[in-house]
Design a protein around this motif. Structure first.
Motif, PDB file in Angstrom:
ATOM      1  N   UNK A   1       7.154 -11.486  -2.430  1.00  0.00           N
ATOM      2  CA  UNK A   1       8.351 -11.525  -2.593  1.00  0.00           C
ATOM      3  C   UNK A   1       9.179 -10.483  -2.999  1.00  0.00           C
ATOM      4  N   UNK A   2       8.537  -9.713  -4.081  1.00  0.00           N
ATOM      5  CA  UNK A   2       9.026  -8.786  -4.750  1.00  0.00           C
ATOM      6  C   UNK A   2       9.257  -7.031  -4.900  1.00  0.00           C
ATOM      7  N   UNK A   3       9.077  -6.959  -3.342  1.00  0.00           N
ATOM      8  CA  UNK A   3       8.895  -5.908  -2.236  1.00  0.00           C
ATOM      9  C   UNK A   3      10.199  -5.727  -2.215  1.00  0.00           C
ATOM     10  N   UNK A   4      11.102  -4.500  -2.684  1.00  0.00           N
ATOM     11  CA  UNK A   4      12.046  -4.269  -1.647  1.00  0.00           C
ATOM     12  C   UNK A   4      12.552  -4.511  -0.210  1.00  0.00           C
ATOM     13  N   UNK A   5      11.526  -4.174   0.720  1.00  0.00           N
ATOM     14  CA  UNK A   5      11.970  -4.180   1.920  1.00  0.00           C
ATOM     15  C   UNK A   5      11.467  -5.789   1.982  1.00  0.00           C
ATOM     16  N   UNK A   6      10.565  -6.513   1.709  1.00  0.00           N
ATOM     17  CA  UNK A   6      10.852  -8.319   1.708  1.00  0.00           C
ATOM     18  C   UNK A   6      12.247  -8.463   1.427  1.00  0.00           C
TER      19      UNK A   6
ATOM     20  N   UNK B   1       4.793  -3.397   5.955  1.00  0.00           N
ATOM     21  CA  UNK B   1       3.149  -3.208   5.430  1.00  0.00           C
ATOM     22  C   UNK B   1       2.874  -1.963   4.197  1.00  0.00           C
ATOM     23  N   UNK B   2       3.659  -1.029   4.365  1.00  0.00           N
ATOM     24  CA  UNK B   2       3.689   0.075   3.136  1.00  0.00           C
ATOM     25  C   UNK B   2       4.396  -0.095   1.559  1.00  0.00           C
ATOM     26  N   UNK B   3       6.068  -0.349   1.759  1.00  0.00           N
ATOM     27  CA  UNK B   3       5.754  -0.933   0.913  1.00  0.00           C
ATOM     28  C   UNK B   3       5.420  -2.537   0.407  1.00  0.00           C
ATOM     29  N   UNK B   4       5.035  -3.352   0.958  1.00  0.00           N
ATOM     30  CA  UNK B   4       3.815  -4.807   0.278  1.00  0.00           C
ATOM     31  C   UNK B   4       2.353  -3.784  -0.151  1.00  0.00           C
ATOM     32  N   UNK B   5       2.126  -2.854   0.190  1.00  0.00           N
ATOM     33  CA  UNK B   5       0.651  -2.526  -0.143  1.00  0.00           C
ATOM     34  C   UNK B   5       1.111  -1.497  -1.929  1.00  0.00           C
ATOM     35  N   UNK B   6       2.195  -0.820  -1.624  1.00  0.00           N
ATOM     36  CA  UNK B   6       2.083  -0.512  -3.045  1.00  0.00           C
ATOM     37  C   UNK B   6       2.599  -1.317  -4.110  1.00  0.00           C
ATOM     38  N   UNK B   7       3.974  -1.908  -3.283  1.00  0.00           N
ATOM     39  CA  UNK B   7       4.257  -3.226  -4.225  1.00  0.00           C
ATOM     40  C   UNK B   7       3.312  -3.642  -5.436  1.00  0.00           C
TER      41      UNK B   7
END
Length: 146
Positions: free
Chosen positions: A124-129, A58-64
């Motif tokens: 699609x682009x967030x590193x955790x995804x 969730x944190x990764x997606x939000x920042x991306x």
């Protein structure tokens, strides 16, 4: 080059009766307890790897998404993201078979189509995804609020 991000775990005992502590180098988690009950039952006195993974995703997606908005000329007033990670039986072990992401945002001046495009691109682009690509189902419900 960015430095590695680090976490440590200490465990004592058997799988079902043992107890562990999770710590992060930043101190966000410091000897935070986890065990069988907090992972496989409904014990709220500890954490578990799946909820930590959900928070990270969730944190990764939000920042991306915030970076994608900025690149498109928008600034979010607010972004709130939830993640639900499902752990299921897989033969004698377990697997994560689904991650559901929900993103709600208030973004002045953006239309629904652009909002959905940027949200999907951030997912699609967030590193955790990318790292979690082996999870069979990762969904995103993105809601634009006024």
């Amino acid at each position: 080059m960015p430095a590695d991000k680090r976490a440590t775990v200490h465990w004592e005992g058997a799988g079902k009766t043992g107890k562990g502590q999770i710590s992060t180098e930043t101190g966000a988690l410091k000897d935070y307890p986890y065990g069988f009950a907090s992972r496989f039952e409904d014990d709220k006195r500890g954490t578990n790897p799946e909820e930590i993974l959900g928070a990270a995703h969730a944190g990764c997606l939000t920042m991306a998404f915030a970076f994608a908005l900025e690149g498109a000329g928008f600034t979010a007033k607010s972004i709130d993201t939830k993640a639900a990670v499902r752990l299921t039986q897989d033969g004698p072990g377990f697997k994560i078979d689904r991650i559901q992401l929900e993103l709600e945002a208030v973004i002045p001046g953006i239309d629904e189509a652009k909002f959905q495009e940027l949200a999907a691109g951030a997912k699609a682009g967030c590193p955790l995804s990318k790292a979690l690509a082996s999870v069979p189902e990762i969904t995103l419900k993105a809601t634009l609020r006024s």
